[in-house]
Design an enzyme around this catalytic site. Structure first.
Site, PDB file in Angstrom:
ATOM      1  N   GLY A 131       0.855  -1.182   0.000  1.00  0.00           N
ATOM      2  CA  GLY A 131       0.000   0.000   0.000  1.00  0.00           C
ATOM      3  C   GLY A 131       0.891   1.233   0.000  1.00  0.00           C
ATOM      4  O   GLY A 131       2.093   1.144  -0.285  1.00  0.00           O
ATOM      5  N   ALA A 184       2.298   3.028   2.363  1.00  0.00           N
ATOM      6  CA  ALA A 184       3.484   2.992   3.225  1.00  0.00           C
ATOM      7  C   ALA A 184       4.575   2.106   2.621  1.00  0.00           C
ATOM      8  O   ALA A 184       5.745   2.473   2.602  1.00  0.00           O
ATOM      9  CB  ALA A 184       3.102   2.481   4.615  1.00  0.00           C
ATOM     10  N   ARG A 236     -13.632  12.746  15.103  1.00  0.00           N
ATOM     11  CA  ARG A 236     -14.460  11.585  14.757  1.00  0.00           C
ATOM     12  C   ARG A 236     -15.016  10.843  15.965  1.00  0.00           C
ATOM     13  O   ARG A 236     -16.141  10.357  15.928  1.00  0.00           O
ATOM     14  CB  ARG A 236     -13.633  10.621  13.899  1.00  0.00           C
ATOM     15  CG  ARG A 236     -13.441  11.152  12.510  1.00  0.00           C
ATOM     16  CD  ARG A 236     -12.633  10.213  11.658  1.00  0.00           C
ATOM     17  NE  ARG A 236     -12.470  10.816  10.332  1.00  0.00           N
ATOM     18  CZ  ARG A 236     -11.621  10.377   9.413  1.00  0.00           C
ATOM     19  NH1 ARG A 236     -10.865   9.331   9.653  1.00  0.00           N
ATOM     20  NH2 ARG A 236     -11.549  10.978   8.240  1.00  0.00           N
ATOM     21  N   ARG A 246      -7.157   9.418  15.693  1.00  0.00           N
ATOM     22  CA  ARG A 246      -6.455   9.995  14.552  1.00  0.00           C
ATOM     23  C   ARG A 246      -7.255  11.135  13.944  1.00  0.00           C
ATOM     24  O   ARG A 246      -8.469  11.045  13.791  1.00  0.00           O
ATOM     25  CB  ARG A 246      -6.234   8.922  13.485  1.00  0.00           C
ATOM     26  CG  ARG A 246      -5.570   9.420  12.229  1.00  0.00           C
ATOM     27  CD  ARG A 246      -5.396   8.299  11.237  1.00  0.00           C
ATOM     28  NE  ARG A 246      -6.665   7.788  10.742  1.00  0.00           N
ATOM     29  CZ  ARG A 246      -7.325   8.295   9.696  1.00  0.00           C
ATOM     30  NH1 ARG A 246      -6.843   9.333   9.044  1.00  0.00           N
ATOM     31  NH2 ARG A 246      -8.469   7.765   9.294  1.00  0.00           N
ATOM     32  N   SER A 287      -3.530  10.173   8.079  1.00  0.00           N
ATOM     33  CA  SER A 287      -3.006   8.825   7.810  1.00  0.00           C
ATOM     34  C   SER A 287      -2.269   8.772   6.480  1.00  0.00           C
ATOM     35  O   SER A 287      -1.203   8.173   6.381  1.00  0.00           O
ATOM     36  CB  SER A 287      -4.111   7.774   7.876  1.00  0.00           C
ATOM     37  OG  SER A 287      -5.163   8.106   7.009  1.00  0.00           O
ATOM     38  N   LEU A 288      -2.816   9.411   5.436  1.00  0.00           N
ATOM     39  CA  LEU A 288      -2.069   9.450   4.175  1.00  0.00           C
ATOM     40  C   LEU A 288      -0.750  10.188   4.391  1.00  0.00           C
ATOM     41  O   LEU A 288       0.289   9.810   3.861  1.00  0.00           O
ATOM     42  CB  LEU A 288      -2.890  10.154   3.079  1.00  0.00           C
ATOM     43  CG  LEU A 288      -4.036   9.353   2.453  1.00  0.00           C
ATOM     44  CD1 LEU A 288      -4.828  10.229   1.486  1.00  0.00           C
ATOM     45  CD2 LEU A 288      -3.533   8.114   1.718  1.00  0.00           C
TER      46      LEU A 288
END
Lengths: 507, 231
Positions: free
Chosen positions: A11, A13, A267, A362, A367-368
């Site tokens: 992916g 990472a 969130r 998070r 995250s990206l």
């Protein structure tokens, strides 16, 4: 078969670390259980956070502050500072290799506001941000001639006393064990949201294999109880409706048509507010009708397509029924400031790792960013490590060992259907190890998981084929998930106070 | 509801409970409750990972994005080696991205793109590499080395991008088994779940090729000057 740097997972990472290890002179090999462009990264929609040089009302300090606030004290300040400071360079790099970001009329990379952010900070490519980044990275990996081995399932990380030596994998196409030697190994295997089975936005592959395998060879994992529930997944299918729908001005409504929360809060808060309403018997909807058809088609095209397909709802003139489901796992393999685990030469990056930047919750759009910033660092560090350390162990015996393990599984009784157990665990976790947790229910879940684990030898597979046996692979994934379930519950029980996504209500 | 699935040992019919749902949900139902040996791929369930492309009634679809109808006939993609049941080997297909050099050669510096620039290849960069176009392409029946629709769309994505350099080398590289081998039949466009027209991208690449002095090599073969084409 030997490489300097071996990367498990392809992916975002995995590919970023592969590229940077390659730029740094290492011979790199990538192994994935799917194909690179099928990885979870392709599902990231909302954006990637960075305070760009042209930002008027935003600063890197604000980005750091928002990230730390959302993390509820569990993040490492130094790591968060590094992440946010490197963000502009990360975007510049993605732009320089051809990522098709959305642009403003003035020719700048467009940015939008996501939950928990004090400014419009998420760079995006319509709602295909992850997809377009992943594919551009893949193209660069091909350009560099980096070797990719597709459809291989991780079985074991091979270690010697002084560090990692390689891995054994199962070739999914022919069910043969293969050994790959390497002086440095990077785990980039993704998260474990699939333990929630149907109650997750994630791909069917996010079964936490890398984490489970790493735990078995003594790698330390931390904060495993922190699972982020995304507030807005489609009610019937758990398909993600991006946070950008709220960022662009969408409202949350209950059955009475009332708004009941700040849609742009972090969130965990929004998910809890929705959960509370649902428990009161309300149905919850996302309303983006007021944004208008042309805006929706321009900025949120996927949302419209998915709502039509899965709910028979056209968000241009109807309310979208939603519920919160598991979306991202903050916990993972503990790494130091160099992205190395407690085993020398074994590195981890991406959702499987815990770089202590997300803490208890998070921030959307981070995250990206994490993949790009820490992917680079991990690739460089792993390649440097491999220059100084050669392989230590004779790995020839490993094949026999793994073959015996697989034969044992083939001989399992198959009296209990593991697919039913998997679905059962998903509901169990959603209800008892979900948005709101109590000691009593966690204990109940713990007992049930213990019971299911003890019955694994009575489960097994019907399909005895050697060729592309997905029944067998899904069973191996199931075994990995059980190990992860145990650790998640154990950590959730240990943390008796509420913190971010881990919300405890005790009598 | 009955559906028929092409498996290694022939077509197999399944009677399924669910209706008004996606093909992927039906495949999962069969796999988990009726026949553990049924083999297919899937991933994101939301049409972005490109894992679950198959053919239904001879048309390419994503199993997660297609609503099943009674009597549907499900088969693996064409032009690819079937590994088992609905699973095909994508390695060879993806190799064409490499052969086509579908990437940006060098990192660009300080090239700023406008909103209009972005729109030039926005759709092309929506590609999910599901292989539907590859399966629908009739050229593979006669030329297994054809670079093919998705790889050429990718080349156009990079050629049309202001950040790309070395346009000529990209165009040079797609002359053999490339842009001129396409029959412009448009099957790829009809098969694409993302609304991409590789045929249109190939036509644009042909125009670029012409700018660099390349000509359609088939032109002479089909009669040329005395073939009544009016020259």
């Amino acid at each position: 078969m030997k490489s300097d740097v071996l990367i498990i997972g392809a992916g975002g990472a995995g590919l970023v670390s592969a590229l940077h290890a390659h730029y740094n002179g290492a011979k790199v090999k990538i192994i994935t259980k799917e194909y690179p462009t099928r990885s979870q990264t392709c599902m990231a929609q909302g954006g990637i956070n960075a305070v760009l040089p042209h930002a008027k009302d935003d600063t890197i300090e604000e980005h750091i502050k928002n990230t730390l606030k959302s993390a509820h004290g569990l993040a490492d300040e130094e790591m968060v500072e590094f992440l946010c400071q490197q963000a502009p360079e990360a975007i510049e790099w993605l732009d320089s290799i051809g990522v098709v970001f959305s642009r403003t009329k003035d020719g700048e990379i467009a940015q939008r506001r996501l939950g928990g952010a004090s400014g419009s900070r998420a760079c995006y490519a319509q709602d295909y941000t992850g997809l377009k980044i992943l594919h551009t990275l893949y193209d660069q990996v091909l350009a560099c001639g980096i070797e990719i081995l597709n459809e291989r399932f991780l079985l074991e990380i091979i270690t010697a006393e002084d560090g990692v030596s390689g891995v054994s994998v199962l070739n999914i196409r022919n069910k043969k064990v293969e050994i790959y030697e390497s002086s440095a190994v990077i785990l980039a295997t993704g998260g474990y949201s699939k333990i929630y089975d149907k109650q997750t936005t994630n791909s069917k592959s996010t079964t936490g294999d890398g984490i489970a395998v790493a735990m078995r060879c003594g790698v330390k994992c931390i904060d495993m109880e922190f699972v982020q529930f995304h507030p807005t997944a489609l009610k019937n299918s758990a398909i993600l409706i991006s946070e950008s729908a709220r960022g662009e001005g969408g409202y949350l409504l209950n059955s009475k048509g009332e708004r009941f929360t700040n849609e742009l809060a972090p969130r965990d808060e929004v998910a809890r507010a929705i959960d509370e309403q649902i428990k009161k018997g309300e149905d919850i909807f996302l309303d983006i009708r007021h944004l208008g058809e042309s805006f929706i088609d321009e900025e949120l095209p996927q949302e419209r397509k998915l709502s039509l397909l899965y709910e028979n709802i056209d968000p241009v003139n109807e309310l979208i029924p939603i519920k919160p489901v598991a979306h991202y796992t903050m916990g993972g393999i503990e790494v130091d400031k160099n992205s190395q685990t407690n085993i020398a030469g074994l590195f981890a990056v991406g959702e499987c790792a815990n770089h202590k930047v997300h803490g208890a919750n998070r921030l959307g759009g981070n995250s990206l960013l994490e993949l790009i910033v820490f992917g680079k660092q991990t690739g460089i560090n792993a390649s440097e490590y491999s220059k100084k350390n050669s392989n230590k162990l004779d790995v020839s015996k490993e094949k026999t060992k793994q073959n015996e393990f697989l034969r044992k599984i083939e001989d399992f009784g198959n009296e209990i259907d593991f697919y039913k157990q998997k679905a059962f665990i998903g509901e169990l976790f959603y209800n008892k190890v979900g948005i709101i947790r109590t000691k009593k229910e966690l204990k109940e879940a713990q007992e049930m998981i213990k019971d299911i684990k003890s019955k694994i030898p009575q489960m097994g597979v019907n399909d005895k084929s050697k060729i592309y046996n997905t029944n067998f692979i899904e069973f191996l994934e199931f075994i990995n998930m059980i190990d992860i379930c145990e650790v998640v519950i154990e950590s959730a029980l240990k943390r008796e106070v509420s913190c971010g996504a881990h919300f405890r209500v005790d009598e | 509801m009955k559906i028929s699935i092409k498996r290694d040992n022939g077509y197999q019919e399944y009677e399924v409970k669910q209706s008004d749902t996606t093909l992927l949900k039906i495949l999962d139902e069969i796999k988990e409750t009726m026949d553990n040996t049924l083999t297919y791929n899937s991933g994101c369930k939301s049409s972005v990972c490109g894992s679950c492309a198959v053919r239904v009634n001879e048309k390419e679809v994503l199993a997660c994005g297609y609503k099943v109808q009674d009597g549907d006939k499900v088969e693996p993609l064409k032009n690819l080696e079937v590994i088992r049941d609905l699973v095909v080997d994508m390695d060879k297909a993806y190799e064409f991205n490499k052969k086509a050099k579908a990437w940006q050669n060098k990192q660009s510096n300080n090239i700023s793109l406008t909103n209009e620039d972005e729109k030039i290849n926005e759709v092309q960069s929506d590609c999910i590499l599901c292989g539907s176009c590859f399966s629908a392409c009739p050229v593979y029946a006669v030329n297994g080395d054809f670079l093919g629709p998705f790889a050429l769309t990718r080349v156009w994505k990079y050629v049309s991008d202001k950040r790309g350099d070395d346009e000529k080398s990209k165009i040079d590289n797609i002359q053999t088994n490339g842009v001129w081998d396409c029959t412009l039949c448009n099957e790829c466009t009809l098969a694409c779940p993302q609304g991409i027209s590789s045929k249109a991208d190939i036509e644009k690449l042909r125009m670029k090729s012409a700018q660099y002095g390349y000509m359609d090599p088939n032109f002479g073969n089909f009669g040329g000057f005395d073939g009544g084409l009016g020259f």
